[in-house]
Design an enzyme around this catalytic site. Structure first.
Site, PDB file in Angstrom:
ATOM      1  N   GLU A 196       0.799  -1.209  -0.145  1.00 49.28           N
ATOM      2  CA  GLU A 196      -0.165   0.011  -0.062  1.00 49.28           C
ATOM      3  C   GLU A 196       0.865   1.181  -0.024  1.00 49.28           C
ATOM      4  O   GLU A 196       0.638   2.031   0.787  1.00 49.28           O
ATOM      5  CB  GLU A 196      -0.871  -0.068   1.216  1.00 49.28           C
ATOM      6  CG  GLU A 196      -2.043  -1.200   1.137  1.00 49.28           C
ATOM      7  CD  GLU A 196      -2.704  -1.037   2.301  1.00 49.28           C
ATOM      8  OE1 GLU A 196      -3.983  -1.694   2.058  1.00 49.28           O
ATOM      9  OE2 GLU A 196      -2.684  -0.861   3.421  1.00 49.28           O
ATOM     10  N   GLU A 307      -5.772  -7.767  -2.245  1.00 51.43           N
ATOM     11  CA  GLU A 307      -6.614  -7.584  -0.881  1.00 51.43           C
ATOM     12  C   GLU A 307      -7.959  -7.120  -1.397  1.00 51.43           C
ATOM     13  O   GLU A 307      -8.092  -5.872  -1.712  1.00 51.43           O
ATOM     14  CB  GLU A 307      -6.049  -6.687   0.012  1.00 51.43           C
ATOM     15  CG  GLU A 307      -4.826  -6.907   0.820  1.00 51.43           C
ATOM     16  CD  GLU A 307      -4.479  -6.068   1.928  1.00 51.43           C
ATOM     17  OE1 GLU A 307      -5.336  -5.263   2.410  1.00 51.43           O
ATOM     18  OE2 GLU A 307      -3.470  -5.678   2.189  1.00 51.43           O
TER      19      GLU A 307
END
Length: 1017
Positions: A196, A307
Site C-alpha cells: 500500500e 486484498e
C-alpha cells in the site's frame, strides 16, 4: 526490461501509456515473465502457473496472530476444502526482529516454515507478503518498534539508516522463503514488495519521480533477488488513488513485475464514518468500478486484487461481535461475483481468517479481536459466510474457461428487466461465456424476475426457454454459463449456478444450485434424454428432449435431487443449504486439480480431505451432530472410512454411497475457582526500591523523535529507552520545599483508547479513563488529596496503557509522557525519572508483544510454574475479582482440562463487569477498570468495559492445554478511588467430532516461569 516474452499488437511499454481495448483478440496480448522463470507467467487475462491458466482465489491469515503452528494445518485444510486455489500471508518485521541484531525465525510461531511446507502438502498455492511494512492494523503496521524512534530517519524511503535497519530482516526472510518458491519445487508463486505504497510520483500526470521512494522499492527488489527470490514480484496499491509501480505505464525504477490493487468497498472498519474521506458516503452494498481502472493501470496484466474486502475490523468502542450484518453471506455473494462481473481473475480476501491480536500486536485502531467478520471466525468456526463464499470458490476452481475472458458488454439490455444488469464475459478460444447478473443499482434489496439474452454455439437464445423466469434476490448476484465444458460434455446454458464437477468412472457428475423455491433450467449438448431420479426434493421437473441435446426445467425445494442423463452421467440439483455442505475434495494435492481426480460428498459440516488407499476411500472431516452423507465415488470403492473408522454404508446404488455418521459429542468445562491475588503495583510504596533490572533511568536530554518533548523534562518517550509495548510505569521524585507545588500537568500520548492513572506518595490523585477516539490527553492533577513530604523526596508514579503505535508514517508518533510540569507558588524540578521495562526478552516463544511492564508480568506471575504462596485467597465460591480502591491487583488460578480425543472444542473466556447502573447502585460509582487476561502466559484479552466493546476472548488449543493444568491470570487495574470489580468465566463455543488431531503436544508453546524473572522485580 525483463518483462515480456512477446510484444504484439503495437502495445507500447515505457514512459508513454497506450490504452488498449479490453475486447481485442487474445493474440494482441503479450505473455510476460520476469526473465528468471517461466513457471509463473501472466498476461492481460490471468496468471499461468506450471503452464496452465489459473483463476486465483485466495484468502489471508496471519500466523503471528495465531501462535499455534499445529493449528495452521486446521486453517489450511478449511481453506482447501472450500475450493480456494491459494492463500496469502503477511510476515511481520517487528515480530521477527524484536531488537537490533536479534532475528527470530525459530521459537514457537516465529518459525513459519511449516506454512510453506503445508501449502505443498495440502495443495494450495501461496502468495507471500513479507513487508517490510504490512499495515494489517498491526502495531506500527509491522515495523520493528525499535525503528520507530526517529533514529533511523523517515520510514519507507532510501535513507541509509532505515535501509540498514531493515536489511537483516529482509535478507533473512527472503532466504527462508526461497527454498519454498515454485522455482525450487515449492508452492510459493508470488512475492510482494512493500504494501500500500503509492508514492512513485511527485506529480503523477507529468511522471515527476519521487526518487527516494523509487530507490527504496528498487532496493527491496534487489535484496530479495540477491537472496534467492526469483518468483514474480508484485505490489498492492491502496484503493484506486494512483498509478504507481506499473510497467505498463513507465519504465521508472522500482516497478514490480505485476501490480495489484486493494479495495474495501463497504468500509474496512465497523465504524463506517472512518471511511467517508476515502469511500465517500456509506451506502450498503454499493459496489465500486474496477474494470476501467485496471485498463489504465495495467492493461497487459491480470486484473489482480491482492486484498479484497473479506470483512472489517472492530475498533475500540465498536459493537460487541463486530459488524457481520453488512458483511455476511449477502456481501460475499454480491461483491465477490461483482469482481467477476468486472473481469477480475485474481482475488485474495482480506481476511479469510482474522484471528486475534493477542498481546499488543494491534495498532490503536483495533482491540484484542481481529475476527474481521471473516468467513472463518476467530474461534475457527465455519460461519454461513464461509459456506456462501464456498459456492463461488468451488465454481472458480473448476471453471477453467473463466481464467481467460474478454468482457463483451455490460448493460441492462441483456435482461428483460431494466432493474437487472448483465456482464458478458467470453473466452476467445473456446467461446464459453459467463453472464454475471446483478441489480443495476447494487444497493437495491428488491426481488427481480427476468430472462437473459445469450449467444451460444446453437445461436442466440433467450433463457430460460421453457421454465419460470430467473429470480434475483436483493443484494445477490448470479453467474449463468453458456457452452460450459465439463468432461466431454457441454452445458449449452444454465440458469442455475454451477457449483462443482467431477469425472467418476468416466461419467460426469455436475452439481448445480439455486436458492430454495427458485427455478432453474439447463441444456446439455451431446445427449438427448434424461430422467429424474430424485425423491421428492425437487418438484415440477420438466424434461425436453431434443435431437442432440436435452433441456431440464425444475423448481428446487430443500435438499438434493438427481437427474440422470441418457449416457449415465448425472446432474445433481441442490438448494442453497444443500450446496453449502456439498464438498468436492480432490484425491491428490495438485492445486490445479479441477474435477478429474475428485470425489463428491454431501452432508458433513466439513470434509477436510479424501484419499484412495487401494479400494478404501479415506475421508476426513468434522461433524456437529449425526449426519447423513452421500458419496459420489468410483464403483471400485469397497469401503469408506470416516476419520479412520469404517462406515456402515446403507446404500450404494449407482455409485452413490449413503451412510449415517454418528455425532453429537458433548463437553462440559470445570468451573474456574481457587483464585489467589496480590498487589501488582508495589511501585507506589515509599519503601519500594526501583533498583532491579527492570528500571531504566530516564536521563536522555535529546530525542531523535520528530515530535520534540517539553524542554522542562528529560526525554520520557518509552521507545527512546527500548520499552515499546504494554502498560508502562514511571517513577519520579521531586524534593520537599517550604512552598510545595499544588498541581502537576501531565500530557501523555498512548494511542486510541489509552488511559493513565497517577499517584503521589502512595495517594491516588486521578486518572484519564480514555475514549475510543483520543490518543493524547493533557490534564492537571491537584495534590489536594495527597500528603506532600516535608523532609524527604516526594514520589510520583504514573501508570499508562500504551495501546500500540500508529501505522504508516504515524508509527513515528511517540508514546509516553510529552510533558510533566509541577505548578505552585515556587519553582520546581524533578530530581529523577525512571521507567520500568518488561522482562519479555526472557520469553522468545511468546515474544516481545505479549507482555508489558506491570509488576505481575515482570516477575512472571502470569506464567505456568510460578509459586504463588504469599498471595491472598478468595473464598472458594467467589467469582468476583475486585480492587478496593485505585490500584492494580493480579489474580491467578490453575484449572485442569481433559478433552477427549476425536473432538474439536473451542473455548472462549468471558470477561464482564457490572453495568454502570448496577455497579453505581451497589458501590456508588461507575466501573472504571482495565484488565488483562493471561492464559498459560499468553495475553489473550484486553478488557476495558468503560470503553467497550469485546467481552468474549477465544483461546485456541495449544495455548490452552487440553490435557493438563492451565494457568489463568488476570490483572485488574482500577482507575477509580471507589474501586472496581469484574468476573471471569469460560464457555464452550462448539463441539465438533473431527479427524483433526487436537491432542497434539503443545507444551513447547507454553514455557514456564524461570528464576531470572526475580531480577526484574
Amino acid at each position: 526490461m525483463l518483462f515480456s516474452k512477446t510484444l504484439l499488437g503495437g502495445l507500447a511499454l515505457g514512459a508513454s501509456f497506450v490504452c488498449v481495448s479490453g475486447q481485442q483478440n487474445s493474440s494482441h496480448w503479450p505473455l510476460h515473465d520476469n526473465g528468471l522463470t517461466d513457471l509463473v507467467e501472466w498476461d492481460h487475462y490471468s496468471f499461468y502457473v506450471n503452464g496452465q491458466r489459473l483463476f486465483v482465489f485466495s484468502g489471508e491469515f496471519h500466523y503471528w496472530r495465531f501462535p499455534v503452528p499445529e493449528l495452521w494445518r486446521d486453517l489450511l485444510e478449511k481453506i482447501k476444502a472450500a475450493g480456494f486455489s491459494a492463500f496469502s500471508i503477511y510476515n511481520h518485521w517487528g515480530y521477527h526482529n524484536p531488537k537490533p541484531g536479534v532475528l527470530d525465525f525459530e521459537n514457537g510461531a516465529h518459525n513459519f516454515t511449516s506454512i510453506m511446507t503445508l501449502a505443498k502438502e495440502i495443495g494450495l498455492y501461496l502468495i507471500i507478503r513479507p513487508g517490510p511494512y504490512v499495515n494489517a492494523e498491526a502495531n506500527a503496521g509491522g515495523f520493528a518498534l525499535w525503528a520507530t524512534t526517529g533514529a533511523y530517519g523517515e520510514l519507507r524511503n532510501n535513507d541509509p539508516r532505515y535501509l540498514d535497519a531493515l536489511t537483516p530482516y529482509w535478507a533473512n526472510v527472503s532466504q527462508i522463503i526461497a527454498p519454498h518458491l515454485i522455482t525450487n519445487g515449492g508452492n510459493v508463486i508470488l512475492y510482494q514488495i512493500e504494501n500500500e505504497f503509492a508514492e512513485q510520483w511527485l506529480d503523477e500526470d507529468k511522471q515527476v519521480s519521487n526518487t527516494p521512494a523509487q530507490k527504496y522499492m528498487q532496493y527491496l527488489q534487489d535484496v530479495s533477488r540477491e537472496n534467492g527470490i526469483d518468483a514474480p514480484l508484485f505490489h498492492n496499491l491502496p484503493n484506486m488513488n494512483g498509478y504507481s509501480w506499473s510497467r505498463d505505464r513507465s519504465d521508472a525504477a522500482g516497478n514490480v513485475d505485476v501490480i495489484g490493487v486493494d479495495s474495501y468497498p463497504t468500509c474496512w472498519t465497523c465504524n463506517v464514518s472512518e471511511c467517508a474521506s476515502t469511500n465517500g458516503e456509506y451506502i450498503p452494498y454499493k459496489t465500486l468500478t474496477y474494470y476501467d481502472f485496471f485498463k489504465n493501470l495495467a492493461p497487459t496484466q491480470p486484473s489482480f486484487m491482492p486484498e479484497f474486502q473479506g470483512g472489517s475490523y472492530n475498533p475500540w468502542g465498536g459493537p460487541q461481535g463486530g459488524c457481520p450484518d453488512d458483511l455476511g453471506p449477502d456481501f460475499a455473494n454480491l461483491f465477490y461475483r461483482n469482481l467477476i462481473y468486472q473481469r477480475v481473475s485474481a482475488i485474495s480476501l482480506y481476511m479469510l481468517f482474522g484471528g486475534t491480536s493477542w498481546g499488543w500486536h494491534a495498532a490503536p485502531v483495533v482491540a484484542t479481536s481481529y475476527d474481521y467478520s471473516s468467513p472463518i471466525s476467530e474461534n475457527r468456526k465455519l460461519v454461513e459466510k464461509y459456506y456462501e463464499t464456498k459456492l463461488l470458490t468451488q465454481f472458480t476452481r473448476i471453471a477453467r474457461d473463466l481464467s481467460k475472458t474478454d468482457r463483451i458488454g455490460n448493460s441492462t439490455k441483456y435482461s428483460s428487466n431494466p432493474a437487472v444488469s448483465v456482464s458478458e464475459l467470453r473466452n476467445p478460444d473456446t467461446n464459453a461465456a459467463f453472464y454475471v447478473t446483478q441489480h443495476e443499482y447494487t444497493p437495491s434489496g428488491t426481488v427481480e424476475k427476468f430472462t437473459v439474452k445469450v449467444n451460444t454455439s446453437n445461436g442466440a437464445l433467450t433463457i430460460p426457454q421453457y421454465g419460470a423466469h430467473i429470480s434475483l434476490n436483493g443484494h445477490q448476484s448470479k453467474i449463468l454459463v453458456t457452452d460450459f465444458k465439463f468432461g466431454s460434455k457441454t452445458l449449452l446454458y444454465s440458469t442455475a449456478e454451477v457449483l462443482t464437477y467431477a469425472l467418476i468412472d468416466g461419467k460426469e457428475v455436475l452439481a448445480l444450485w439455486v436458492p430454495t423455491g427458485e427455478s432453474g433450467e439447463f441444456t446439455v449438448k451431446g445427449v438427448n434424454s434424461a430422467k429424474f431420479v430424485g425423491k421428492g426434493s425437487s418438484a415440477n421437473v420438466e424434461i425436453h428432449h431434443g435431437k442432440k441435446n436435452v433441456t431440464v426445467s425444475f423448481m428446487q425445494r430443500a435438499g438434493m435431487s438427481l437427474v440422470e442423463l441418457g449416457d449415465g452421467s448425472r446432474i445433481v440439483l441442490l438448494d442453497r443449504s444443500a450446496a453449502h455442505v456439498f464438498w468436492s475434495p480432490p484425491l491428490d494435492n495438485d492445486p490445479l486439480e479441477a474435477g478429474n481426480n475428485t470425489v463428491l460428498v454431501h452432508g458433513p459440516y466439513l470434509v477436510r480431505s479424501a484419499r484412495l488407499d487401494g479400494c478404501d476411500l479415506q475421508l476426513t472431516g468434522d461433524i456437529q451432530n449425526s449426519t447423513k452423507v452421500s458419496i459420489f465415488a468410483p464403483k471400485s470403492v469397497c469401503s469408506v472410512k470416516w476419520n479412520g473408522k469404517k462406515v456402515s454404508v446403507e446404500s450404494a446404488k449407482g455409485g452413490i454411497q449413503t451412510a449415517i455418521l454418528d455425532g453429537g459429542a458433548k463437553f462440559k468445562l470445570p468451573a474456574i475457582t481457587g483464585w489467589k491475588y496480590t498487589d501488582s503495583l508495589p511501585e507506589i510504596a515509599a519503601d519500594y526500591s526501583a533498583t532491579s533490572k527492570a528500571w531504566i533511568a530516564a536521563t536522555n536530554t535529546n530525542s531523535s523523535n520528530p515530535t520534540p518533548p517539553a524542554p522542562n523534562n528529560p526525554v520520557l518517550y518509552v521507545d527512546d529507552y527500548n520499552v515499546h509495548v504494554g502498560n508502562h510505569i514511571y517513577r519520579a521524585t521531586f524534593p520537599s520545599t517550604d512552598t510545595p507545588p499544588t498541581d502537576i500537568y501531565l500530557n501523555i500520548t498512548g494511542g486510541l483508547a489509552f488511559g493513565y492513572s497517577v499517584w503521589l506518595n502512595s495517594d491516588f490523585i486521578g486518572s484519564w479513563l480514555g475514549t475510543p477516539t483520543t490518543d493524547q490527553m493533557g490534564q492537571t492533577f491537584s495534590f489536594s488529596n495527597a500528603t506532600l513530604s516535608t523532609n524527604d523526596d516526594n514520589l510520583l508514579v504514573v501508570v499508562m496503557d500504551n495501546s500500540g503505535h500508529d501505522m504508516r508514517d504515524g508509527a513515528l508518533n511517540p508514546r509516553g509522557i510529552n510533558n510533566a510540569t509541577l505548578f505552585g507558588p515556587g519553582t520546581y524540578s524533578f530530581t529523577e525519572w525512571k521507567i520500568a521495562s518488561s522482562a519479555g526478552h526472557l520469553d522468545p516463544v511468546r515474544g516481545l508483544y505479549n507482555e508489558g511492564s506491570l509488576y505481575a508480568e515482570r516477575v512472571g506471575i502470569h506464567l505456568p510454574g510460578y509459586t504463588f504462596d504469599k498471595a491472598e485467597k478468595l473464598p472458594s465460591n467467589s467469582t468476583a475479582l475486585s480492587v478496593p480502591g485505585a490500584g492494580i491487583r493480579v489474580f491467578r488460578t490453575v484449572v485442569p482440562l481433559e478433552v477427549p480425543a476425536g473432538i474439536d472444542i473451542s473455548i472462549s473466556f468471558r470477561l464482564t463487569a457490572p453495568s454502570n447502573e448496577t455497579f453505581t447502585s451497589a458501590k456508588g460509582h461507575t466501573n472504571q477498570l482495565r484488565a488483562l487476561l493471561f492464559v498459560n502466559g499468553y495475553q489473550f484479552g484486553r478488557f476495558n468495559p468503560y470503553i467497550g466493546h469485546q467481552i468474549d476472548f477465544p483461546v485456541p488449543p495449544g495455548v490452552l492445554d487440553y490435557s493438563g493444568d492451565n494457568t489463568i491470570a488476570v490483572t485488574v487495574w482500577s482507575q477509580s478511588a471507589d474501586g472496581a470489580e469484574m468476573k471471569v468465566e469460560w464457555n464452550v463455543d462448539y463441539v465438533h467430532e473431527t479427524g483433526f488431531d487436537m491432542k497434539f503436544d503443545g507444551a513447547y508453546l507454553r514455557p514456564g516461569w524461570t528464576e531470572e524473572r526475580g531480577e526484574y522485580a
